[in-house]
Design a protein around this motif. Structure first.
Motif, PDB file in Angstrom:
ATOM      1  N   GLU A   1       1.048  -1.366   0.140  1.00 22.28           N
ATOM      2  CA  GLU A   1       0.205  -0.258  -0.138  1.00 22.28           C
ATOM      3  C   GLU A   1       0.864   1.253   0.201  1.00 22.28           C
ATOM      4  O   GLU A   1       0.407   2.629  -0.468  1.00 22.28           O
ATOM      5  CB  GLU A   1      -1.059   0.113   0.737  1.00 22.28           C
ATOM      6  N   HIS A   2       2.194   1.339   0.389  1.00 21.61           N
ATOM      7  CA  HIS A   2       3.175   2.338   0.934  1.00 21.61           C
ATOM      8  C   HIS A   2       3.760   2.389  -0.873  1.00 21.61           C
ATOM      9  O   HIS A   2       3.539   3.397  -0.692  1.00 21.61           O
ATOM     10  CB  HIS A   2       3.832   2.522   1.603  1.00 21.61           C
TER      11      HIS A   2
ATOM     12  N   VAL B   1      12.737  -9.380  12.847  1.00 21.75           N
ATOM     13  CA  VAL B   1      13.281  -8.246  11.628  1.00 21.75           C
ATOM     14  C   VAL B   1      12.305  -6.971  12.159  1.00 21.75           C
ATOM     15  O   VAL B   1      11.871  -6.005  12.582  1.00 21.75           O
ATOM     16  CB  VAL B   1      13.177  -8.028  10.109  1.00 21.75           C
ATOM     17  N   VAL B   2      10.430  -7.267  12.035  1.00 16.57           N
ATOM     18  CA  VAL B   2       9.684  -6.713  12.495  1.00 16.57           C
ATOM     19  C   VAL B   2      10.267  -5.442  14.033  1.00 16.57           C
ATOM     20  O   VAL B   2       9.703  -4.053  14.296  1.00 16.57           O
ATOM     21  CB  VAL B   2       9.074  -6.738  11.792  1.00 16.57           C
TER      22      VAL B   2
ATOM     23  N   ASP C   1       0.966 -11.282  13.021  1.00 13.99           N
ATOM     24  CA  ASP C   1       0.665 -12.186  11.734  1.00 13.99           C
ATOM     25  C   ASP C   1       0.533 -11.281  10.950  1.00 13.99           C
ATOM     26  O   ASP C   1       1.466 -11.185   9.701  1.00 13.99           O
ATOM     27  CB  ASP C   1       0.004 -13.315  12.323  1.00 13.99           C
ATOM     28  N   GLN C   2      -0.397  -9.942  10.992  1.00 19.00           N
ATOM     29  CA  GLN C   2      -0.756  -9.362   9.071  1.00 19.00           C
ATOM     30  C   GLN C   2       0.267  -8.287   9.249  1.00 19.00           C
ATOM     31  O   GLN C   2       0.682  -7.949   8.617  1.00 19.00           O
ATOM     32  CB  GLN C   2      -1.913  -8.927   9.954  1.00 19.00           C
ATOM     33  N   VAL C   3       0.819  -7.880  10.119  1.00 19.53           N
ATOM     34  CA  VAL C   3       2.048  -6.766  10.418  1.00 19.53           C
ATOM     35  C   VAL C   3       3.159  -7.737   9.273  1.00 19.53           C
ATOM     36  O   VAL C   3       3.752  -7.541   8.285  1.00 19.53           O
ATOM     37  CB  VAL C   3       2.410  -6.625  10.876  1.00 19.53           C
ATOM     38  N   VAL C   4       3.624  -8.642  10.074  1.00 20.49           N
ATOM     39  CA  VAL C   4       4.716  -9.798  10.126  1.00 20.49           C
ATOM     40  C   VAL C   4       4.514  -9.795   8.195  1.00 20.49           C
ATOM     41  O   VAL C   4       5.356  -9.278   7.167  1.00 20.49           O
ATOM     42  CB  VAL C   4       4.857 -11.234  10.370  1.00 20.49           C
ATOM     43  N   ASP C   5       3.384 -10.569   7.951  1.00 16.80           N
ATOM     44  CA  ASP C   5       2.887 -10.883   6.156  1.00 16.80           C
ATOM     45  C   ASP C   5       3.524  -9.667   5.638  1.00 16.80           C
ATOM     46  O   ASP C   5       3.110  -9.760   4.486  1.00 16.80           O
ATOM     47  CB  ASP C   5       1.752 -11.927   6.703  1.00 16.80           C
ATOM     48  N   ALA C   6       2.840  -8.546   5.962  1.00 11.83           N
ATOM     49  CA  ALA C   6       2.442  -7.426   4.732  1.00 11.83           C
ATOM     50  C   ALA C   6       3.937  -7.221   4.738  1.00 11.83           C
ATOM     51  O   ALA C   6       4.477  -6.600   3.422  1.00 11.83           O
ATOM     52  CB  ALA C   6       2.402  -6.486   5.859  1.00 11.83           C
ATOM     53  N   LEU C   7       4.570  -6.421   5.825  1.00 14.22           N
ATOM     54  CA  LEU C   7       5.936  -6.106   5.287  1.00 14.22           C
ATOM     55  C   LEU C   7       7.253  -7.020   4.906  1.00 14.22           C
ATOM     56  O   LEU C   7       7.867  -6.438   4.297  1.00 14.22           O
ATOM     57  CB  LEU C   7       6.265  -5.178   6.869  1.00 14.22           C
TER      58      LEU C   7
END
Length: 305
Positions: A181-182, A218-219, A247-253
């Motif tokens: 998205e960024h 990492v995140v 998990d949502q944040v990790v999978d997105a980044l």
């Protein structure tokens, strides 16, 4: 739409995906090891190779060794630190590489961190002002003059103000560690005529559970930076220092898991508007293992874009 010649040439030279050399802080792999890594990645099908820079490690010297050792690779700085040298010297070095290896060099510039400025006796000040002054200074006259050669300049830019500055005064931007998205927002800010290179962290491991946990670490490291947390929050992702990223944040980044899983995350950024995605492996990974990982990943990347 007007596309600068340097941007158009870079898009074709870089291709859709590249590799950033593993970052090691405890030791520096020898020039022989670096040459071998460059040749292996070129033979594996990578068209672009990137390297980082900290105070005390010269990115231009590093890339000159890699350019001489390979035949086709386009190389880039991800990033060249603006505190490492005066702006006229940066331009002179970049122009010299571009003259020696036409259409095989991209200059990524970054403002770095306050402690890097302090280490060379410079005030950090406003990142936007520092970067604008630096890019402007690159055009200052020197004697003898720098080679008259063309190369693209892009800025490390995650926040909206630095992205806007990149679109105003350089050929594009290089955001890192952020969701697709960024990337879409960055493309909107830059417009279609600028080069958009996205740095995507990747954990190459067929064990999905283990890969996700490594990606979570990492995140977690990134989450110590308030600016990072604020940026991802704009796109609906929440994390903070001393909390465990979900998990949502990790999978997105972070791209993680099998080669096919990593290739799919690259596709998401390309579809969102990236011209090129360069993969970053976690800091501290052993250099040889990191190169082996890139080579194992290469077959899944053929045909991306």
């Amino acid at each position: 739409m007007t596309i600068d010649l340097a941007v158009d040439t870079a898009r074709r030279a870089l291709g859709p995906v590249g590799a950033s050399l593993p970052v090691t802080f405890t030791s520096t792999p020898s020039a022989t090891v670096q040459r071998d890594a460059g040749r292996r990645l070129e033979n594996a099908g990578y068209r672009a190779l990137w390297t980082n820079e900290v105070i005390g490690k010269d990115a231009f010297t590093h890339l000159s060794v890699l350019l001489a050792a390979t035949e086709r690779l386009t190389v880039g700085t991800c990033i060249a630190n603006i505190w490492a040298r005066p702006p006229q010297t940066a331009h002179g070095a970049a122009a010299y590489l571009a003259q020696a290896y036409p259409d095989r060099f991209v200059l990524g510039l970054g403002v770095g961190y306050p402690q890097q400025a302090e280490s060379v006796g410079r005030p950090f000040g406003s990142p936007l002002t520092a970067m604008r002054d630096y890019v402007t200074g690159m055009n200052s006259e020197t004697w003898p003059p720098a080679p008259d050669s063309v190369y693209p300049r892009i800025l490390a830019a995650n926040g909206p103000k630095m992205l806007a500055l990149a679109g105003e005064i350089t050929d594009g931007a290089l955001p890192a560690g952020l969701p697709p998205e960024h990337t879409a927002q960055a493309r909107k800010t830059l417009g279609p005529g600028k080069l958009l290179v996205v740095a995507l962290s990747a954990v190459i491991d067929d064990d999905l559970a283990r890969a996700r946990e490594t990606a979570r670490q990492v995140v977690s490291t990134w989450s110590t930076r308030p600016s990072f947390c604020a940026t991802i929050a704009e796109f609906g992702y929440e994390t903070a220092e001393n909390t465990t990223p979900d998990d949502q944040v990790v999978d997105a980044l972070v791209a993680h898991g099998t080669p096919d899983s990593i290739a799919e995350k690259i596709r998401e950024h390309l579809a969102a508007g990236a011209d090129h995605v360069t993969l970053l492996q976690p800091i501290g990974i052993e250099f040889a293992s990191g190169i082996d990982g890139y080579v194992s990943l290469a077959p899944a990347l053929i045909g991306l874009g």
